[in-house]
Design an enzyme around this catalytic site. Structure first.
Site, short mmCIF file in Angstrom:
data_model
loop_
_atom_site.label_atom_id
_atom_site.label_comp_id
_atom_site.label_asym_id
_atom_site.label_seq_id
_atom_site.Cartn_x
_atom_site.Cartn_y
_atom_site.Cartn_z
N TYR A 17 42.45 25.39 7.55
CA TYR A 17 42.37 24.55 8.72
C TYR A 17 40.49 23.41 8.10
O TYR A 17 40.60 22.02 9.29
CB TYR A 17 41.95 25.41 9.70
CG TYR A 17 41.47 24.90 10.83
CD1 TYR A 17 42.38 24.44 11.96
CD2 TYR A 17 40.13 24.56 11.25
CE1 TYR A 17 41.83 23.52 13.37
CE2 TYR A 17 39.42 24.43 12.95
CZ TYR A 17 40.79 23.51 13.21
OH TYR A 17 40.59 22.96 14.45
N LYS A 69 40.51 19.62 7.75
CA LYS A 69 39.20 19.18 8.57
C LYS A 69 38.17 18.03 7.55
O LYS A 69 37.61 17.05 7.73
CB LYS A 69 38.58 19.99 9.80
CG LYS A 69 39.42 20.56 10.58
CD LYS A 69 40.22 19.30 11.50
CE LYS A 69 40.93 20.08 12.99
NZ LYS A 69 41.29 18.81 13.69
P1 NAD Z 1 45.12 23.03 21.22
O1 NAD Z 1 46.38 24.06 20.82
O2 NAD Z 1 44.59 23.14 22.70
O3 NAD Z 1 46.12 20.85 21.50
C1 NAD Z 1 46.82 20.93 20.42
C2 NAD Z 1 47.58 19.68 21.25
O4 NAD Z 1 48.50 19.56 19.65
C3 NAD Z 1 48.60 20.40 22.21
O5 NAD Z 1 48.88 19.44 22.67
C4 NAD Z 1 49.55 20.56 20.57
O6 NAD Z 1 51.28 20.66 21.35
C5 NAD Z 1 49.78 19.03 20.00
N1 NAD Z 1 50.41 19.10 18.40
C6 NAD Z 1 49.71 20.38 17.71
N2 NAD Z 1 50.85 19.91 16.11
C7 NAD Z 1 51.41 19.00 16.41
C8 NAD Z 1 51.94 18.10 15.52
N3 NAD Z 1 52.83 18.29 14.60
N4 NAD Z 1 52.57 16.21 16.45
C9 NAD Z 1 52.98 15.96 17.74
N5 NAD Z 1 51.36 16.65 18.34
C10 NAD Z 1 50.87 18.38 17.59
O7 NAD Z 1 43.94 22.39 21.07
P2 NAD Z 1 41.93 21.21 21.51
O8 NAD Z 1 41.65 22.90 20.67
O9 NAD Z 1 43.16 20.93 21.82
O10 NAD Z 1 42.38 21.56 19.84
C11 NAD Z 1 42.53 19.88 19.66
C12 NAD Z 1 42.07 19.42 18.15
O11 NAD Z 1 40.24 19.58 18.13
C13 NAD Z 1 42.47 19.52 17.09
O12 NAD Z 1 43.08 18.58 16.02
C14 NAD Z 1 41.37 21.12 17.02
O13 NAD Z 1 41.66 20.89 15.93
C15 NAD Z 1 40.45 19.70 16.77
N6 NAD Z 1 39.33 20.90 17.55
C16 NAD Z 1 38.88 22.19 18.14
C17 NAD Z 1 38.00 22.93 18.33
C18 NAD Z 1 38.04 23.79 19.61
O14 NAD Z 1 37.22 24.69 19.63
N7 NAD Z 1 38.87 24.16 20.39
C19 NAD Z 1 36.94 22.45 17.87
C20 NAD Z 1 36.96 22.02 16.63
C21 NAD Z 1 38.33 20.58 16.91
#
Ligand code: NAD
Length: 245
Positions: free
Chosen positions: A153, A157
């Site tokens: 991951y 990133k």
């Molecule tokens: P989440 O798992 O709630 O949502 C991720 C979304 O991406 C979901 O709707 C899923 O269906 C979609 N998805 C996954 N694989 C896919 C694919 N191959 N094609 C199309 N859609 C796809 O996660 P989140 O927490 O909302 O995270 C969103 C982004 O933010 C991600 O890139 C994650 O790495 C990043 N992020 C999250 C956090 C956190 O603390 N939640 C922190 C830093 C970064």
């Protein structure tokens, strides 16, 4: 944001992606909502239409080149242009290095990094012709700091930072900006599953003493997506409560 702007956001069915879509729609953008989860993607678009926002749902997997090609041809057929791309779709398959399976490495890199590359390449073609574009990659604080148990991951990133800066240099003369947002720990379904002890330890590292919300991240994305922020490119905007400076 002027009313005619078209924003394409990936991974919209829940969490940060959904909040980003709602923030951009509130700022007046038309929305192309791309998600792998049909129900979540389509219901969000129904919600947008009910509130008077023009929106299109496309079910696709961003790691598949054919899917991405279809996404951009359907989006341009519907709206004729794409002004904003938010590469938000992301997954994690955590595990300590010595036990990490090759398929878990590949799956995470394929969605988080290759998916952003495929979407950016397709969007850049359209935005270069328009001489206007805003590309925003959702990275993570752990891409800056590293995190035990998340080598795949964190690599994906951190890779987004290289992609962001290289594309920012290539596309600047076309008036297309490319930036990254690096959220800290945000309350979503992705982080819900963390054990309580881990959550407590994390809170101790956050000067603001709270986790972030999806809306905190969406506000940063809306800022970088605005017409007025067109002189900001190649930057990483942290949304982490001071966890990393
Ligand atoms: P989440 O798992 O709630 O949502 C991720 C979304 O991406 C979901 O709707 C899923 O269906 C979609 N998805 C996954 N694989 C896919 C694919 N191959 N094609 C199309 N859609 C796809 O996660 P989140 O927490 O909302 O995270 C969103 C982004 O933010 C991600 O890139 C994650 O790495 C990043 N992020 C999250 C956090 C956190 O603390 N939640 C922190 C830093 C970064």
């Amino acid at each position: 944001m002027p009313k005619d702007k078209v924003a394409l956001v990936t991974g919209v069915s829940r969490g940060i992606g959904r909040a980003v879509v709602l923030a951009l729609a509130a700022a007046g953008a038309r929305i192309v909502a791309v998600g792998r989860n049909r129900e979540g993607t389509e219901s969000l678009v129904e919600e947008l239409k009910a509130q008077g926002t023009e929106a299109l749902a496309i079910v696709a997997d961003v790691s598949q080149a054919d899917d991405v090609e279809r996404v951009f041809s359907e989006a341009t057929a519907a709206f004729g242009r794409i002004d904003i791309l938010v590469n938000n779709a992301g997954i994690n398959r955590d595990g300590l290095l010595l036990r990490m399976k090759e398929e878990d490495w590949d799956a995470v890199l394929d969605v988080n990094l290759k998916g952003a590359f495929l979407c950016t390449r397709a969007a850049a073609k359209i935005m270069s012709k328009q001489r206007y574009g805003r590309i925003i990659n959702i990275s993570s604080v752990v891409g800056q700091m590293g995190n035990a148990g998340q080598a795949n991951y964190c690599a994906s990133k951190a890779g987004l930072f290289g992609l962001t800066k290289s594309n920012a240099r290539e596309l600047a003369r076309r008036n297309v900006t490319v930036n990254a947002v690096a959220p800290g720990f945000i309350v979503t379904e992705m982080t819900d599953s963390l054990p309580e002890k881990v959550k407590e330890e994390l809170l101790g590292q956050i000067p603001m003493e709270r986790f972030g919300t999806a809306e905190d991240v969406a506000a940063a994305v809306a800022f970088l997506a605005a017409e007025q922020t067109g002189y900001i490119t190649g930057q990483i905007l942290g949304v982490n409560g001071g966890m990393y400076m």
